[in-house]
Design a protein around this motif. Sequence first.
Motif, PDB file in Angstrom:
ATOM      1  N   ALA A   1       1.280  -1.386   0.123  1.00  0.00           N
ATOM      2  CA  ALA A   1      -0.420   0.199  -0.602  1.00  0.00           C
ATOM      3  C   ALA A   1       0.759   1.246   0.440  1.00  0.00           C
ATOM      4  O   ALA A   1       1.511   1.047   0.469  1.00  0.00           O
ATOM      5  N   SER A   2       0.702   1.661  -0.991  1.00  0.00           N
ATOM      6  CA  SER A   2       1.047   3.102  -0.910  1.00  0.00           C
ATOM      7  C   SER A   2       0.422   4.585  -0.740  1.00  0.00           C
ATOM      8  O   SER A   2      -0.968   4.444  -0.711  1.00  0.00           O
ATOM      9  N   VAL A   3       1.386   5.196   0.073  1.00  0.00           N
ATOM     10  CA  VAL A   3       0.163   6.645   1.391  1.00  0.00           C
ATOM     11  C   VAL A   3       0.798   7.529   0.989  1.00  0.00           C
ATOM     12  O   VAL A   3       0.833   8.414   1.234  1.00  0.00           O
ATOM     13  N   LEU A   4       1.560   7.266  -0.636  1.00  0.00           N
ATOM     14  CA  LEU A   4       2.115   8.800  -1.141  1.00  0.00           C
ATOM     15  C   LEU A   4       1.265  10.099  -1.255  1.00  0.00           C
ATOM     16  O   LEU A   4       1.054  11.177  -1.071  1.00  0.00           O
ATOM     17  N   SER A   5      -0.457   9.616  -2.157  1.00  0.00           N
ATOM     18  CA  SER A   5      -1.461  10.765  -2.280  1.00  0.00           C
ATOM     19  C   SER A   5      -1.955  11.459  -0.486  1.00  0.00           C
ATOM     20  O   SER A   5      -2.491  12.431  -0.742  1.00  0.00           O
TER      21      SER A   5
ATOM     22  N   LEU B   1       6.703   2.827   0.520  1.00  0.00           N
ATOM     23  CA  LEU B   1       7.549   4.530   0.586  1.00  0.00           C
ATOM     24  C   LEU B   1       7.529   4.648  -0.125  1.00  0.00           C
ATOM     25  O   LEU B   1       8.799   4.238  -1.110  1.00  0.00           O
ATOM     26  N   ASP B   2       7.301   6.196  -0.772  1.00  0.00           N
ATOM     27  CA  ASP B   2       7.623   6.664  -1.955  1.00  0.00           C
ATOM     28  C   ASP B   2       8.413   7.745  -1.584  1.00  0.00           C
ATOM     29  O   ASP B   2       8.446   8.534  -1.925  1.00  0.00           O
ATOM     30  N   VAL B   3       9.783   7.215  -2.032  1.00  0.00           N
ATOM     31  CA  VAL B   3      11.254   8.670  -2.398  1.00  0.00           C
ATOM     32  C   VAL B   3      11.724   8.942  -3.508  1.00  0.00           C
ATOM     33  O   VAL B   3      12.335   8.468  -4.197  1.00  0.00           O
TER      34      VAL B   3
ATOM     35  N   VAL C   1      10.412  -0.072   0.651  1.00  0.00           N
ATOM     36  CA  VAL C   1      10.896   1.158  -0.314  1.00  0.00           C
ATOM     37  C   VAL C   1      11.751   2.172  -1.667  1.00  0.00           C
ATOM     38  O   VAL C   1      12.281   0.464  -2.131  1.00  0.00           O
ATOM     39  N   HIS C   2      10.902   2.604  -2.534  1.00  0.00           N
ATOM     40  CA  HIS C   2      11.053   2.488  -3.398  1.00  0.00           C
ATOM     41  C   HIS C   2      11.694   4.395  -4.252  1.00  0.00           C
ATOM     42  O   HIS C   2      10.635   4.730  -3.156  1.00  0.00           O
ATOM     43  N   LEU C   3      12.950   3.731  -4.116  1.00  0.00           N
ATOM     44  CA  LEU C   3      13.513   4.931  -4.867  1.00  0.00           C
ATOM     45  C   LEU C   3      13.206   6.054  -5.863  1.00  0.00           C
ATOM     46  O   LEU C   3      13.985   4.565  -7.084  1.00  0.00           O
ATOM     47  N   MET C   4      12.823   6.961  -6.245  1.00  0.00           N
ATOM     48  CA  MET C   4      12.921   7.932  -7.741  1.00  0.00           C
ATOM     49  C   MET C   4      14.101   8.657  -7.529  1.00  0.00           C
ATOM     50  O   MET C   4      13.231   9.524  -7.186  1.00  0.00           O
ATOM     51  N   ILE C   5      15.049   7.983  -7.734  1.00  0.00           N
ATOM     52  CA  ILE C   5      16.135   9.663  -7.050  1.00  0.00           C
ATOM     53  C   ILE C   5      17.516   8.353  -7.883  1.00  0.00           C
ATOM     54  O   ILE C   5      17.871   7.798  -8.231  1.00  0.00           O
TER      55      ILE C   5
ATOM     56  N   ILE D   1       4.617   6.576 -15.689  1.00  0.00           N
ATOM     57  CA  ILE D   1       5.752   7.263 -15.569  1.00  0.00           C
ATOM     58  C   ILE D   1       5.835   7.582 -14.166  1.00  0.00           C
ATOM     59  O   ILE D   1       5.164   8.138 -12.869  1.00  0.00           O
ATOM     60  N   PRO D   2       7.246   7.524 -13.346  1.00  0.00           N
ATOM     61  CA  PRO D   2       7.453   7.496 -11.797  1.00  0.00           C
ATOM     62  C   PRO D   2       6.669   8.803 -11.454  1.00  0.00           C
ATOM     63  O   PRO D   2       7.471   9.813 -12.322  1.00  0.00           O
ATOM     64  N   GLY D   3       6.496   9.382 -10.517  1.00  0.00           N
ATOM     65  CA  GLY D   3       6.703  10.841 -10.138  1.00  0.00           C
ATOM     66  C   GLY D   3       5.222  11.246  -9.481  1.00  0.00           C
ATOM     67  O   GLY D   3       4.924  12.072  -8.474  1.00  0.00           O
ATOM     68  N   ALA D   4       4.202  10.166  -9.833  1.00  0.00           N
ATOM     69  CA  ALA D   4       2.643  10.468  -9.109  1.00  0.00           C
ATOM     70  C   ALA D   4       1.823   9.478  -8.886  1.00  0.00           C
ATOM     71  O   ALA D   4       2.047   8.804  -9.992  1.00  0.00           O
ATOM     72  N   SER D   5       0.904  10.259  -8.253  1.00  0.00           N
ATOM     73  CA  SER D   5      -0.252   8.921  -8.337  1.00  0.00           C
ATOM     74  C   SER D   5      -1.186   9.130  -8.904  1.00  0.00           C
ATOM     75  O   SER D   5      -1.365  10.503  -9.373  1.00  0.00           O
ATOM     76  N   GLY D   6      -2.406   8.046  -9.392  1.00  0.00           N
ATOM     77  CA  GLY D   6      -3.611   8.532  -9.993  1.00  0.00           C
ATOM     78  C   GLY D   6      -3.104   8.405 -11.759  1.00  0.00           C
ATOM     79  O   GLY D   6      -4.270   9.433 -12.332  1.00  0.00           O
ATOM     80  N   GLN D   7      -1.864   8.059 -11.925  1.00  0.00           N
ATOM     81  CA  GLN D   7      -2.014   7.881 -13.497  1.00  0.00           C
ATOM     82  C   GLN D   7      -2.550   6.795 -14.164  1.00  0.00           C
ATOM     83  O   GLN D   7      -2.708   5.758 -13.325  1.00  0.00           O
TER      84      GLN D   7
ATOM     85  N   VAL E   1       4.210  -4.388  -8.917  1.00  0.00           N
ATOM     86  CA  VAL E   1       3.310  -3.976  -9.519  1.00  0.00           C
ATOM     87  C   VAL E   1       3.170  -2.432  -9.280  1.00  0.00           C
ATOM     88  O   VAL E   1       2.511  -2.560  -8.369  1.00  0.00           O
ATOM     89  N   ASP E   2       3.613  -1.821 -10.255  1.00  0.00           N
ATOM     90  CA  ASP E   2       3.009  -0.060  -9.501  1.00  0.00           C
ATOM     91  C   ASP E   2       2.762   0.828 -10.783  1.00  0.00           C
ATOM     92  O   ASP E   2       3.207   1.380 -11.390  1.00  0.00           O
ATOM     93  N   GLY E   3       1.386   1.401 -10.230  1.00  0.00           N
ATOM     94  CA  GLY E   3       0.982   2.731 -11.154  1.00  0.00           C
ATOM     95  C   GLY E   3      -0.073   2.100 -11.696  1.00  0.00           C
ATOM     96  O   GLY E   3      -0.424   1.088 -12.346  1.00  0.00           O
ATOM     97  N   GLY E   4      -1.112   2.223 -11.300  1.00  0.00           N
ATOM     98  CA  GLY E   4      -2.461   2.366 -12.230  1.00  0.00           C
ATOM     99  C   GLY E   4      -3.534   1.229 -11.213  1.00  0.00           C
ATOM    100  O   GLY E   4      -4.203   0.869 -12.358  1.00  0.00           O
ATOM    101  N   ILE E   5      -2.936   0.691 -10.396  1.00  0.00           N
ATOM    102  CA  ILE E   5      -3.619  -0.613  -9.655  1.00  0.00           C
ATOM    103  C   ILE E   5      -4.476  -0.522  -9.300  1.00  0.00           C
ATOM    104  O   ILE E   5      -4.764   0.613  -8.416  1.00  0.00           O
TER     105      ILE E   5
ATOM    106  N   ALA F   1      -0.556  -0.188  -4.661  1.00  0.00           N
ATOM    107  CA  ALA F   1      -1.737   0.062  -5.041  1.00  0.00           C
ATOM    108  C   ALA F   1      -1.491   1.558  -4.468  1.00  0.00           C
ATOM    109  O   ALA F   1      -1.601   1.398  -2.172  1.00  0.00           O
ATOM    110  N   ASP F   2      -2.316   2.782  -4.787  1.00  0.00           N
ATOM    111  CA  ASP F   2      -2.670   4.245  -3.786  1.00  0.00           C
ATOM    112  C   ASP F   2      -3.386   4.365  -4.136  1.00  0.00           C
ATOM    113  O   ASP F   2      -4.648   4.190  -2.932  1.00  0.00           O
ATOM    114  N   SER F   3      -4.445   5.280  -4.833  1.00  0.00           N
ATOM    115  CA  SER F   3      -5.547   5.944  -5.677  1.00  0.00           C
ATOM    116  C   SER F   3      -6.114   4.862  -4.953  1.00  0.00           C
ATOM    117  O   SER F   3      -7.475   5.401  -4.667  1.00  0.00           O
ATOM    118  N   PHE F   4      -6.172   3.849  -6.021  1.00  0.00           N
ATOM    119  CA  PHE F   4      -7.671   2.517  -5.384  1.00  0.00           C
ATOM    120  C   PHE F   4      -7.903   2.206  -4.418  1.00  0.00           C
ATOM    121  O   PHE F   4      -9.237   2.568  -3.398  1.00  0.00           O
TER     122      PHE F   4
HETATM  123  C1  DX5 Z   1       4.351   6.991  -8.039  1.00  0.00           C
HETATM  124  C2  DX5 Z   1       4.606   5.839  -7.238  1.00  0.00           C
HETATM  125  C3  DX5 Z   1       3.349   4.892  -6.813  1.00  0.00           C
HETATM  126  C4  DX5 Z   1       2.561   5.638  -6.789  1.00  0.00           C
HETATM  127  C5  DX5 Z   1       0.738   4.599  -7.436  1.00  0.00           C
HETATM  128  O1  DX5 Z   1       5.491   6.720  -9.093  1.00  0.00           O
HETATM  129  O2  DX5 Z   1       5.612   4.658  -6.970  1.00  0.00           O
HETATM  130  O3  DX5 Z   1       4.052   3.990  -5.808  1.00  0.00           O
HETATM  131  O4  DX5 Z   1       1.570   6.148  -5.391  1.00  0.00           O
HETATM  132  O5  DX5 Z   1      -0.523   5.328  -7.386  1.00  0.00           O
HETATM  133  P1  DX5 Z   1      -1.592   4.699  -7.677  1.00  0.00           P
HETATM  134  O6  DX5 Z   1      -1.401   3.510  -7.082  1.00  0.00           O
HETATM  135  O7  DX5 Z   1      -2.836   5.669  -7.825  1.00  0.00           O
HETATM  136  O8  DX5 Z   1      -1.171   4.895  -9.506  1.00  0.00           O
END
Ligand code: DX5
Length: 204
Positions: free
Chosen positions: A6-10, A29-31, A58-62, A133-139, A163-167, A185-188
């Motif tokens: 579970a992502s808590v980015l949003s 945890l989206d860094v 931990v998912h490093l986007m750095i 594309i990494p960087g934001a939830s809700g895509q 798998v991470d994004g749009g789930i 998953a985040d938004s869902f």
């Molecule tokens: C975006 C993050 C994701 C994001 C996914 O780069 O890696 O973890 O929170 O968000 P949803 O599930 O809304 O696509």
Amino acid sequence: MAKVSASVLSENFSQEAVDEVSSADFLQLDVMDGLFVPNKTIWADTVNLIKTSLPKDVHLMIIDPEEFVQEFIDAGADRIAFHIEATEYPESVIGQIQGAGLKAGIALSIETPVKKIFPFLENIDYVIVMPIIPGASGQKFDKRVLEKIKAIRAKNPDIEIEVDGGIDGKTGKLVVEAGADILVADSFIHSGDAKERIKILKNI
Ligand code: DX5
């Protein structure tokens, strides 16, 4: 049965949101550093401060993760993935993570050819395949990811595929059928009753 990270980015990493997802299998945890991706989020100090009974995924986007990964190991990460697009020294990052006794993963953006990670599949514990594309939830989920999952699964039957994004319930089913094990998953999760939503994903 799929596993859920579970992502808590949003939710801006609030402790309340973290508590709401306690029935998941991992806390993602989206860094983000504001360089590899435009957004800037948390760093190792926050990874350390967040209280959860779940393993910290931990998912490093750095960029240059080889320079910073030790900070996240020291902060109590349970598993760490870095981006193949972000470093010239993937072996060094894998070595640091696994040398500390943690699981090491490599993540790749939807725009990165899957063959870029093939040379590392025997040395890592998991892959994060992104339908976005990494960087934001809700895509929006990009179906091109399905072929990538199948290709990774064909090369390595044992590796964990996250798998991470749009789930959501529907896309989650597609990626599990293609060979994925863990759904991020985040938004869902946060656009309904978190416990129920996690249950839906776990039951795929
Ligand atoms: C975006 C993050 C994701 C994001 C996914 O780069 O890696 O973890 O929170 O968000 P949803 O599930 O809304 O696509």
